[in-house]
Design an enzyme around this catalytic site. Structure first.
Site, short mmCIF file in Angstrom:
data_model
loop_
_atom_site.label_atom_id
_atom_site.label_comp_id
_atom_site.label_asym_id
_atom_site.label_seq_id
_atom_site.Cartn_x
_atom_site.Cartn_y
_atom_site.Cartn_z
N GLU A 47 0.96 -1.08 0.22
CA GLU A 47 0.32 0.11 0.04
C GLU A 47 1.27 1.86 -0.18
OE1 GLU A 47 -3.87 2.05 2.59
OE2 GLU A 47 -2.65 0.08 3.31
N ASN A 92 -6.58 1.56 2.34
CA ASN A 92 -7.50 2.66 1.92
C ASN A 92 -7.27 3.29 1.18
OD1 ASN A 92 -8.41 1.51 4.93
ND2 ASN A 92 -7.55 2.77 6.65
N GLU A 193 -12.83 -2.47 2.24
CA GLU A 193 -12.87 -2.22 3.50
C GLU A 193 -14.07 -1.11 3.22
OE1 GLU A 193 -10.27 -1.74 5.97
OE2 GLU A 193 -9.50 -3.49 6.23
N TYR A 263 -6.55 -8.59 12.13
CA TYR A 263 -5.89 -8.03 12.60
C TYR A 263 -5.54 -7.91 13.96
CZ TYR A 263 -3.82 -5.08 8.61
OH TYR A 263 -3.88 -4.80 7.37
N GLU A 311 -6.27 -9.20 3.92
CA GLU A 311 -5.21 -8.44 4.81
C GLU A 311 -5.35 -9.45 6.14
OE1 GLU A 311 -5.47 -4.24 5.70
OE2 GLU A 311 -6.74 -3.86 3.62
N GLN A 357 1.98 -5.90 5.72
CA GLN A 357 2.11 -5.42 4.04
C GLN A 357 3.65 -6.05 4.29
OE1 GLN A 357 1.77 -1.31 3.75
NE2 GLN A 357 -0.41 -1.70 4.35
#
Length: 507
Positions: A47, A92, A193, A263, A311, A357
């Site tokens: 990202e 995002n 998301e 997460y 993710e 990531q």
């Protein structure tokens, strides 16, 4: 003296019980196949955030830079990690990214404020650059389109730019930008998301589904060979299952996957709870699988829909820091191994997974003072990616269990086994969750004859051990062990991840 005797006896019993190993049993059977392990389970995610892209993947001023500005050490470490698919450009960031800002002459590309993370985006790495990086690492590209502030045409045009043959406006623009042949990008995400209030262009389930449906039509009509991933819920606080049900009801004819995110954190500094956190992950997978089956039954579908867990990672120390540069320890590596066991155990329905990531930002590798080094979480993913190909097996495990808060009857051993028919090899992945005790385990083989030797790869260190640019405390240790035709006995060290590989001959 008489008073001391009971105390001494009690001390002896307690001390003896702590010294004793626990015992367990595992049974494997290569005839008990439950699903094919897709290579896309061992993917990653990049990202435009902090030093992931700029200063991580791309650093043209570095002595490590290749002709395209990509760090050669990052490319090599990505190959060694076995990364199969990489999701880009977010996250995002994707919900505010307009892809045409990142093509053409770099001198003419606009600088934009990224409203997701507050950085200035120079647009030096755009579609062509990132697809070049994917190509040199050997990873499959996965592009997440802007379903937040983006338009339907923008999504459709991006597919045309990447995949259409010359002769159309955007494919000719790609040719003008130096790449006449189509990129043939197969995997496309319908936003990120969008159920989250933190997202640019946040929508409710129905509004997202209607918008994503129209985007999916245009994208598939532009290239009907692409695979689409719907934005599943990431907001587990409120009605996440209903979000997924609504999305699937609207998009079932067009999508191939629905995404899930998770997460893990250890704010409470509670080892047992931390080691149990992936039971929640497995539960969300099973609930989503149930909704998928419900929708497929409702519409009499023959086409499968899978889960893309695109993710996941441990993330809590650097949660509120702008750069999100988490430093991982041995304990975190165990959680990553637990995630991977969950994905393999549910390989019949989970067909893609992406660690978040790749570099610097909540990542398995870091660049510090111009030098690349590997975090503890690098090694579980590497072992799974390099060695776990084939069919997941229905593995029987008997071991002690524990309770930790809301988590009940959690087995100390978390186990998966895989049969690689091509190599005629069984791979057994074992996490010993126990903080203090080794677990002596008999492993019985139910079908075929095991070879006389097995190969062990093990990750085991002090729980709080971290790696750094100067020292690598956590790393893989390897050895050979003796095996009989019918099985073996192995003692899994406390708080460890062990991978056992054994050749097998069919009877």
């Amino acid at each position: 003296m008489k008073r001391l005797i009971p105390i001494l006896l009690l001390w002896f019993v307690v001390a003896f019980s702590f010294a004793q190993n626990l015992k367990a049993k595992i049974k494997i059977d290569i005839e008990g196949k439950t699903g094919t392990v897709d290579k896309l389970l061992f993917g990653n995610f990049t990202e435009h955030l902090g030093r992931c892209i700029y200063g991580g993947i791309y650093e043209p001023q570095s002595p490590q830079a290749d002709a395209n500005g990509f760090r050669k050490d990052v490319i090599e470490a990505t190959k060694n990690l076995g990364v199969s698919v990489v999701r880009w450009p977010g996250g995002n960031f994707a919900s505010g990214y307009h892809w045409e800002d990142g093509i053409g002459s770099k001198e003419k590309r606009p600088h934009r404020k990224d409203l997701a993370w507050g950085d200035i985006e120079p647009n030096e790495v755009g579609t062509d650059e990132w697809l070049k990086f994917s190509s040199v690492t050997g990873a499959e590209p996965y592009i997440c389109v802007n379903m937040g502030t983006g338009s339907l045409d923008e999504a459709k045009n991006w597919v045309e730019y990447c995949n259409a043959k010359a002769g159309l406006y955007y494919s000719d623009l790609r040719t003008k930008n130096g790449h006449p042949e189509p990129y043939r990008v197969k995997y496309w995400g319908l936003g990120n998301e969008i159920d989250g209030w933190w997202q640019m262009g946040h929508k409710n389930a129905e509004d997202y589904s209607k918008f994503a449906l129209e985007a999916a039509k245009l994208m598939k009509w532009s290239d009907d060979s692409i695979k689409l991933i719907a934005s599943g819920s990431s907001n587990y606080v409120r009605d996440w299952a209903e979000w997924n049900r609504t999305v699937l009801n609207y998009l079932h004819d067009y999508i191939d996957y629905i995404s899930l995110h998770h997460y893990s954190s250890n704010h409470d500094k509670d080892h047992n709870k931390f080691m149990a956190v992936t039971t929640q992950v497995e539960n969300s997978i099973k609930i989503t699988e149930g909704i998928i089956n419900e929708v497929r039954s409702k519409y009499k579908m023959t086409k499968p829909i899978y889960i893309a867990f695109d993710e996941y990672n441990v993330w809590y120390r650097a949660y509120n820091e702008q750069k999100l540069e988490e430093h991982y320890n041995m304990q975190d590596a165990l959680v990553v191994a637990l995630y991977l066991n969950v994905f393999v155990r549910n390989a019949h329905i989970v067909k893609m997974a992406n660690m978040a990531q790749l570099v610097n930002v909540i990542a398995p590798m870091m660049v510090t003072d111009g030098k690349l080094w590997l975090q503890p979480i690098y090694f579980p993913l590497q072992l799974f990616a390099q060695n776990c190909q084939g069919s997941n097996l229905n593995t029987w495990v008997q071991c002690d269990k524990y309770d930790a808060g809301d988590y009940k009857q959690v087995p100390y051993l978390d186990v998966t086994s895989i049969y690689n028919e091509k190599l005629q090899e069984v791979v057994i992945n074992v996490v010993n969750r126990h903080k203090d005790k080794a677990i002596e385990t008999s492993i019985a083989n139910q079908f075929g004859k095991l070879d006389s030797k097995g190969r062990i790869a093990e990750l085991n260190s002090n729980l709080d051990d971290e790696n750094s640019v100067k020292e690598q405390k956590v790393k893989i240790q390897t050895k050979e062990i003796a095996v009989s035709e019918g099985g073996l006995t192995y003692t899994f060290p406390a708080h460890s991840f062990t991978q056992i590989r054994i050749k097998i001959k069919l009877q």
